[in-house]
Scaffold this active site. Sequence first.
Site, PDB file in Angstrom:
ATOM      1  N   ASN A 169      -7.015  11.950  -0.454  1.00  0.00           N
ATOM      2  CA  ASN A 169      -6.115  11.293   0.489  1.00  0.00           C
ATOM      3  C   ASN A 169      -6.946  10.419   1.403  1.00  0.00           C
ATOM      4  O   ASN A 169      -8.186  10.408   1.334  1.00  0.00           O
ATOM      5  CB  ASN A 169      -5.306  12.333   1.285  1.00  0.00           C
ATOM      6  CG  ASN A 169      -4.130  11.682   2.008  1.00  0.00           C
ATOM      7  OD1 ASN A 169      -3.331  10.969   1.410  1.00  0.00           O
ATOM      8  ND2 ASN A 169      -4.044  11.912   3.298  1.00  0.00           N
ATOM      9  N   LYS A 170      -6.263   9.668   2.278  1.00  0.00           N
ATOM     10  CA  LYS A 170      -6.974   8.764   3.169  1.00  0.00           C
ATOM     11  C   LYS A 170      -8.162   9.450   3.838  1.00  0.00           C
ATOM     12  O   LYS A 170      -8.046  10.582   4.307  1.00  0.00           O
ATOM     13  CB  LYS A 170      -6.004   8.237   4.228  1.00  0.00           C
ATOM     14  CG  LYS A 170      -6.553   7.172   5.138  1.00  0.00           C
ATOM     15  CD  LYS A 170      -7.168   6.003   4.402  1.00  0.00           C
ATOM     16  CE  LYS A 170      -6.194   5.414   3.398  1.00  0.00           C
ATOM     17  NZ  LYS A 170      -6.819   4.451   2.476  1.00  0.00           N
ATOM     18  N   ARG A 183       0.832  -1.205   0.000  1.00  0.00           N
ATOM     19  CA  ARG A 183       0.000   0.000   0.000  1.00  0.00           C
ATOM     20  C   ARG A 183       0.859   1.245   0.000  1.00  0.00           C
ATOM     21  O   ARG A 183       2.057   1.185   0.138  1.00  0.00           O
ATOM     22  CB  ARG A 183      -0.913   0.001   1.215  1.00  0.00           C
ATOM     23  CG  ARG A 183      -0.144  -0.209   2.551  1.00  0.00           C
ATOM     24  CD  ARG A 183      -0.637   0.581   3.710  1.00  0.00           C
ATOM     25  NE  ARG A 183      -0.693   1.988   3.495  1.00  0.00           N
ATOM     26  CZ  ARG A 183       0.329   2.845   3.662  1.00  0.00           C
ATOM     27  NH1 ARG A 183       1.529   2.369   4.000  1.00  0.00           N
ATOM     28  NH2 ARG A 183       0.163   4.133   3.488  1.00  0.00           N
ATOM     29  N   GLY A 184       0.189   2.360  -0.206  1.00  0.00           N
ATOM     30  CA  GLY A 184       0.905   3.631  -0.282  1.00  0.00           C
ATOM     31  C   GLY A 184       0.982   4.042  -1.745  1.00  0.00           C
ATOM     32  O   GLY A 184       1.470   3.265  -2.576  1.00  0.00           O
ATOM     33  N   ALA A 185       0.482   5.243  -2.066  1.00  0.00           N
ATOM     34  CA  ALA A 185       0.354   5.618  -3.478  1.00  0.00           C
ATOM     35  C   ALA A 185       1.627   5.372  -4.295  1.00  0.00           C
ATOM     36  O   ALA A 185       1.596   4.652  -5.300  1.00  0.00           O
ATOM     37  CB  ALA A 185      -0.097   7.078  -3.563  1.00  0.00           C
ATOM     38  N   ARG A 234      -6.488  -0.548  -8.118  1.00  0.00           N
ATOM     39  CA  ARG A 234      -7.081   0.451  -7.199  1.00  0.00           C
ATOM     40  C   ARG A 234      -7.205   1.759  -7.982  1.00  0.00           C
ATOM     41  O   ARG A 234      -6.267   2.154  -8.676  1.00  0.00           O
ATOM     42  CB  ARG A 234      -6.228   0.674  -5.940  1.00  0.00           C
ATOM     43  CG  ARG A 234      -6.198  -0.502  -4.985  1.00  0.00           C
ATOM     44  CD  ARG A 234      -5.402  -0.178  -3.716  1.00  0.00           C
ATOM     45  NE  ARG A 234      -6.162   0.673  -2.779  1.00  0.00           N
ATOM     46  CZ  ARG A 234      -5.618   1.261  -1.713  1.00  0.00           C
ATOM     47  NH1 ARG A 234      -4.322   1.137  -1.485  1.00  0.00           N
ATOM     48  NH2 ARG A 234      -6.356   1.995  -0.897  1.00  0.00           N
ATOM     49  N   ASP A 291      -3.073  10.939  -2.603  1.00  0.00           N
ATOM     50  CA  ASP A 291      -3.162   9.854  -3.578  1.00  0.00           C
ATOM     51  C   ASP A 291      -3.375  10.396  -4.983  1.00  0.00           C
ATOM     52  O   ASP A 291      -3.040   9.733  -5.958  1.00  0.00           O
ATOM     53  CB  ASP A 291      -4.291   8.895  -3.193  1.00  0.00           C
ATOM     54  CG  ASP A 291      -3.916   8.105  -1.965  1.00  0.00           C
ATOM     55  OD1 ASP A 291      -4.075   8.636  -0.848  1.00  0.00           O
ATOM     56  OD2 ASP A 291      -3.416   6.975  -2.109  1.00  0.00           O
ATOM     57  N   GLN A 344      -3.643   2.611   9.514  1.00  0.00           N
ATOM     58  CA  GLN A 344      -2.304   2.811   8.960  1.00  0.00           C
ATOM     59  C   GLN A 344      -1.462   3.714   9.871  1.00  0.00           C
ATOM     60  O   GLN A 344      -0.241   3.571   9.961  1.00  0.00           O
ATOM     61  CB  GLN A 344      -2.364   3.419   7.551  1.00  0.00           C
ATOM     62  CG  GLN A 344      -2.860   2.485   6.455  1.00  0.00           C
ATOM     63  CD  GLN A 344      -4.337   2.632   6.193  1.00  0.00           C
ATOM     64  OE1 GLN A 344      -5.126   2.832   7.123  1.00  0.00           O
ATOM     65  NE2 GLN A 344      -4.753   2.506   4.931  1.00  0.00           N
TER      66      GLN A 344
END
Length: 338
Positions: free
Chosen positions: A238-239, A49-51, A86, A228, A187
């Site tokens: 973003n999250k 994970r993580g852009a 995604r 993101d 996260q």
Amino acid sequence: MQTLLARSLKYTNNELSVLDQYLLPHQEHWHVCTSVKQMQSLILSLKVRGAPLIGLAATLLVAHLAEQGDSKECLAKAIDDLEATRPTAVNLMYCMAKMRIALVQEDYVSALVGMAEQLFNEDVALCEAMATLGADLVNPGDNILTHCNTGALATAGIGTALGAIYKAHQQQKHIHVWVDETRPLLQGGRLTAYELAQWEIPYTLICDNMAASLMRARQVNKIFVGADRIAANGDFANKVGTYNLAVLAKYHQIPFYVVAPETTLDRTCPHGEAIPIEQRDSQEVIGVSGSFGACQWAPSKAKVYNPAFDVTPANLVTGWVLNSGVYSQQDVLAGIFK
Ligand SMILES: CSC[C@H]1O[C@H](OP(=O)(O)O)[C@H](O)[C@@H]1O
């Protein structure tokens, strides 16, 4: 392909391995990845994970498959399938677009491998540049609040927002970090706390709903978050929970910065409402992270709304910290990202 080493992604001895971020912080487990289907599952479950990292993991897999002798047709399908995993983090689309260009070269295997190495090493440099610019915004003794995880785990380098925090700590600025646990997948509580502890950076873990009272008590000097996807007008995804912080920061007059590489900027996206927002499984909300379904506190048939991201409008952002510079609202309103 050369040896490439990052905190949660590595290519050594012709083997691609990814660190299972779903099991952190209590277990460091690496998966050897050999197929598109496996990488899609790892990305969809946020084990990877993580852009920036999502794009790089997909990229290294395509280059690996090319070196393994996969046909151009198989590689083209791999790129399409990985890109579809995604929808929000544009770094994935950026990387796959670069790999499509490499694929049409005559010596496409060398071109794919070279592009993968270039994108990986580029991200390391982008992180360093962002971190330096972001750290310059930090004053000695600042209490900085951050959301989700934007550290080395999420990139090939030292991270984006958390990279700036790391750099400020390295500069002896004696900062403290408020860490939003970041429901539902935690996260922040699992990964950011883990990274800050490893870097020996003072932090305090909070539930997401505690940030407001800390701001009201003047306990937060700045907010640094990742992104993101940044739209051409400066809105960004973003999250989920980032928008909450931006509204609160505006009300409490606290500087609010988004830190991201240029690979997160989508000039073809006119504004935040055009950013596709990933909707995720209800089990993530009604289960306990790491044991979805094993310990449900909500009624099992509860109707759940679980967007992975939200959109923050540009008018709530103090500054955009990219690898190329720090941009103000005036810059962005003047169309610097268009
Ligand atoms: C430098 S990571 C950027 C971004 O990606 C994270 O999303 P996820 O954990 O779902 O991959 C989060 O939104 C970070 O801010």
